[in-house]
Write a protein that holds these residues in place. Structure first.
Motif, PDB file in Angstrom:
ATOM      1  N   HIS A 128       0.867  -1.174   0.000  1.00 13.27           N
ATOM      2  CA  HIS A 128       0.000   0.000   0.000  1.00 13.27           C
ATOM      3  C   HIS A 128       0.904   1.224   0.000  1.00 13.27           C
ATOM      4  N   GLN A 129       1.800   1.286  -0.953  1.00 14.35           N
ATOM      5  CA  GLN A 129       2.755   2.379  -1.011  1.00 14.35           C
ATOM      6  C   GLN A 129       2.590   3.145  -2.319  1.00 14.35           C
ATOM      7  N   ALA A 130       3.284   4.272  -2.414  1.00 11.69           N
ATOM      8  CA  ALA A 130       3.157   5.147  -3.570  1.00 11.69           C
ATOM      9  C   ALA A 130       3.294   4.372  -4.876  1.00 11.69           C
ATOM     10  N   SER A 150      -8.388   2.063  -6.554  1.00 16.73           N
ATOM     11  CA  SER A 150      -7.632   3.089  -5.844  1.00 16.73           C
ATOM     12  C   SER A 150      -6.227   3.201  -6.407  1.00 16.73           C
ATOM     13  N   TYR A 151      -5.700   4.424  -6.352  1.00 16.42           N
ATOM     14  CA  TYR A 151      -4.306   4.670  -6.724  1.00 16.42           C
ATOM     15  C   TYR A 151      -3.629   5.372  -5.568  1.00 16.42           C
ATOM     16  N   ASN A 169       0.603   7.143   2.151  1.00 10.57           N
ATOM     17  CA  ASN A 169      -0.558   7.375   3.022  1.00 10.57           C
ATOM     18  C   ASN A 169      -1.756   8.028   2.332  1.00 10.57           C
ATOM     19  N   TRP A 170      -1.545   8.604   1.167  1.00 12.46           N
ATOM     20  CA  TRP A 170      -2.643   9.287   0.483  1.00 12.46           C
ATOM     21  C   TRP A 170      -3.000   8.572  -0.819  1.00 12.46           C
ATOM     22  N   GLY A 171      -4.299   8.417  -1.036  1.00  9.47           N
ATOM     23  CA  GLY A 171      -4.763   7.759  -2.248  1.00  9.47           C
ATOM     24  C   GLY A 171      -6.025   8.402  -2.787  1.00  9.47           C
ATOM     25  N   LEU A 196     -16.175   9.527  -6.232  1.00 10.21           N
ATOM     26  CA  LEU A 196     -14.731   9.753  -6.251  1.00 10.21           C
ATOM     27  C   LEU A 196     -14.290  10.230  -4.877  1.00 10.21           C
ATOM     28  N   MET A 197     -13.279   9.549  -4.314  1.00 13.81           N
ATOM     29  CA  MET A 197     -12.833   9.815  -2.955  1.00 13.81           C
ATOM     30  C   MET A 197     -11.347  10.151  -2.884  1.00 13.81           C
ATOM     31  N   GLY A 198     -11.000  11.105  -2.031  1.00 18.86           N
ATOM     32  CA  GLY A 198      -9.630  11.264  -1.583  1.00 18.86           C
ATOM     33  C   GLY A 198      -9.486  10.517  -0.271  1.00 18.86           C
ATOM     34  N   GLN A 199      -8.412   9.740  -0.094  1.00 20.17           N
ATOM     35  CA  GLN A 199      -8.286   8.852   1.067  1.00 20.17           C
ATOM     36  C   GLN A 199      -6.990   9.103   1.833  1.00 20.17           C
ATOM     37  N   TYR A 200      -7.068   8.871   3.149  1.00 19.10           N
ATOM     38  CA  TYR A 200      -5.867   8.859   3.984  1.00 19.10           C
ATOM     39  C   TYR A 200      -5.758   7.503   4.669  1.00 19.10           C
ATOM     40  N   TYR A 201      -4.599   6.836   4.505  1.00 19.56           N
ATOM     41  CA  TYR A 201      -4.340   5.527   5.098  1.00 19.56           C
ATOM     42  C   TYR A 201      -3.448   5.692   6.320  1.00 19.56           C
ATOM     43  N   PHE A 202      -3.893   5.136   7.442  1.00 15.62           N
ATOM     44  CA  PHE A 202      -3.106   5.189   8.670  1.00 15.62           C
ATOM     45  C   PHE A 202      -2.018   4.107   8.638  1.00 15.62           C
TER      46      PHE A 202
END
Length: 204
Positions: free
Chosen positions: A21-23, A62-63, A68-70, A101-107
């Protein structure tokens, strides 16, 4: 048999590869999505219009922009709802699609085996194949398409280096105008559903 047991034990205690789950990663999730409307609005008869719940196949893409951001796009097979109102029972059948369409933050970080996340974005819902039923059988019923905000929270849990299980909850702000040609009226209706999705994901 002892050798098999030893191999299993070794696999369990051996260090596991990063869950990534990385860039640059592309995450595809698929599973069952249940949409449960929380309707309100103008009364038709003695109550507002109430669509029932429906479950369909959901798919998200998802991209990962950073670790941490997708950004994610939600799609699904068409949802079909029976619409009822107090006093008249079922009055319509509708279908809709709610691309979001979503902007996401992954902990956590790329080495985490469990990645909770939150998201916010915009939803566009378009309605089609509306039909009058019951007291409105044969009526020309129509619903306007809707733009609204959306929010989500979810969790990915590693199964293998690329495969993971997923669970997520969604909220969508869906407001529409329902028009009945027979009644000669338009009714403001808020559907505002909660969506629950459970399924599998794969990291490319």
């Amino acid at each position: 048999m002892k050798k098999v047991a030893l191999l299993v034990a070794a696999a369990l205690i051996a260090p596991s590869a990063a869950f990534a789950h990385q860039a640059g990663d592309i995450l595809v999730r698929g599973g069952a999505v249940t949409v449960s409307p929380n309707s309100s609005g103008d009364n038709v008869g003695s109550g507002h219009l109430e669509p029932n719940s429906n479950t369909q196949l959901g798919l998200t893409l998802s991209y990962m922009i950073t670790d941490n951001w997708g950004v994610e796009l939600l799609a699904a097979t068409p949802f079909s709802h029976s619409v009822s109102t107090q006093g008249f029972g079922e009055v319509a059948k509708i279908k809709h699609l709610p691309p979001t369409l979503m902007g996401q933050y992954y902990f956590g970080n790329a080495q985490s085996k469990v990645r909770p996340y939150v998201g916010a974005g915009v939803n566009y819902t378009f309605f089609f194949d509306e039909e009058g039923r019951g007291a409105l059988d044969g009526d020309d019923v129509s619903l306007d398409d809707s733009w609204g905000l959306a929010a989500q929270a979810g969790l990915d849990m590693k199964v293998t280096d690329n495969l993971f299980v997923n669970g997520s909850i969604w909220y969508m702000d869906i407001d529409t105008e329902v028009t009945s040609k027979r009644l000669g009226k338009t009714y403001d209706t808020s559907i505002d559903p909660i969506g629950l999705m459970v399924g599998l994901g794969y990291r490319f």
